[in-house]
Design a protein around this motif. Structure first.
Motif, PDB file in Angstrom:
ATOM      1  N   MET A   1       0.843  -1.173   0.000  1.00 37.04           N
ATOM      2  CA  MET A   1       0.000   0.000   0.000  1.00 37.04           C
ATOM      3  C   MET A   1       0.889   1.237   0.000  1.00 37.04           C
ATOM      4  SD  MET A   1      -2.652   1.295   2.962  1.00 37.04           S
ATOM      5  CE  MET A   1      -4.075   0.496   2.262  1.00 37.04           C
ATOM      6  N   LYS A   2       0.555   2.182  -0.853  1.00 31.13           N
ATOM      7  CA  LYS A   2       1.271   3.457  -0.923  1.00 31.13           C
ATOM      8  C   LYS A   2       0.232   4.576  -0.846  1.00 31.13           C
ATOM      9  CE  LYS A   2       4.946   5.957  -1.925  1.00 31.13           C
ATOM     10  NZ  LYS A   2       6.080   6.081  -1.069  1.00 31.13           N
ATOM     11  N   THR A   4      -0.653   8.717  -0.763  1.00 32.89           N
ATOM     12  CA  THR A   4      -0.244  10.086  -1.035  1.00 32.89           C
ATOM     13  C   THR A   4      -1.405  11.002  -0.663  1.00 32.89           C
ATOM     14  OG1 THR A   4      -0.955   9.938  -3.341  1.00 32.89           O
ATOM     15  CG2 THR A   4       1.365   9.494  -2.887  1.00 32.89           C
ATOM     16  N   THR A  37       2.678   8.245   7.754  1.00 32.03           N
ATOM     17  CA  THR A  37       3.397   7.149   7.097  1.00 32.03           C
ATOM     18  C   THR A  37       2.763   6.897   5.742  1.00 32.03           C
ATOM     19  OG1 THR A  37       4.054   4.821   7.204  1.00 32.03           O
ATOM     20  CG2 THR A  37       2.003   5.395   8.316  1.00 32.03           C
ATOM     21  N   ASP A  38       3.577   6.810   4.708  1.00 29.77           N
ATOM     22  CA  ASP A  38       3.028   6.582   3.367  1.00 29.77           C
ATOM     23  C   ASP A  38       2.893   5.104   3.032  1.00 29.77           C
ATOM     24  OD1 ASP A  38       5.666   5.917   2.953  1.00 29.77           O
ATOM     25  OD2 ASP A  38       5.944   7.223   1.231  1.00 29.77           O
ATOM     26  N   ASP A  39       3.411   4.247   3.920  1.00 33.23           N
ATOM     27  CA  ASP A  39       3.332   2.799   3.723  1.00 33.23           C
ATOM     28  C   ASP A  39       3.013   2.143   5.071  1.00 33.23           C
ATOM     29  OD1 ASP A  39       3.442   0.274   2.607  1.00 33.23           O
ATOM     30  OD2 ASP A  39       5.630   0.186   2.600  1.00 33.23           O
ATOM     31  N   ALA A  45      -4.162  -0.805   7.302  1.00 34.98           N
ATOM     32  CA  ALA A  45      -4.609  -0.639   5.915  1.00 34.98           C
ATOM     33  C   ALA A  45      -6.101  -0.337   5.813  1.00 34.98           C
ATOM     34  CB  ALA A  45      -4.260  -1.871   5.095  1.00 34.98           C
ATOM     35  N   GLN A  64      -2.247   0.223  -4.474  1.00 40.36           N
ATOM     36  CA  GLN A  64      -1.919  -1.087  -3.907  1.00 40.36           C
ATOM     37  C   GLN A  64      -0.576  -1.480  -4.308  1.00 40.36           C
ATOM     38  OE1 GLN A  64      -3.950  -2.149  -1.665  1.00 40.36           O
ATOM     39  NE2 GLN A  64      -5.446  -0.645  -2.197  1.00 40.36           N
TER      40      GLN A  64
END
Length: 64
Positions: A1-2, A4, A37-39, A45, A64
């Motif tokens: 997962m990323k 933004t 946190t970007d991940d 999640a 994803q």
């Protein structure tokens, strides 16, 4: 997962920080979203996805 965020689109509603406080926060001076946190780990999640879904400005994007 990323994850933004588009801070320029944020309307400072705070839904993200309320829904996923381990992933999102808000700037003190104007309430704009801050990505912690970007991940995020797998256990965060679902909260992150929920936060993106309730964002009134659609400023949170998840890949994803």
């Amino acid at each position: 997962m990323k994850i933004t965020v588009e801070q320029d689109k944020c309307v400072a509603a705070g839904q993200c920080a309320a829904t996923a406080p381990d992933v999102f926060d808000q700037r003190d001076e104007d309430g704009v979203v801050v990505l912690l946190t970007d991940d995020p780990p797998a256990e965060l999640a679902d909260d992150a996805r929920d936060a993106a879904a309730v964002c009134p400005a659609l400023a949170i994007h998840i890949a994803q």
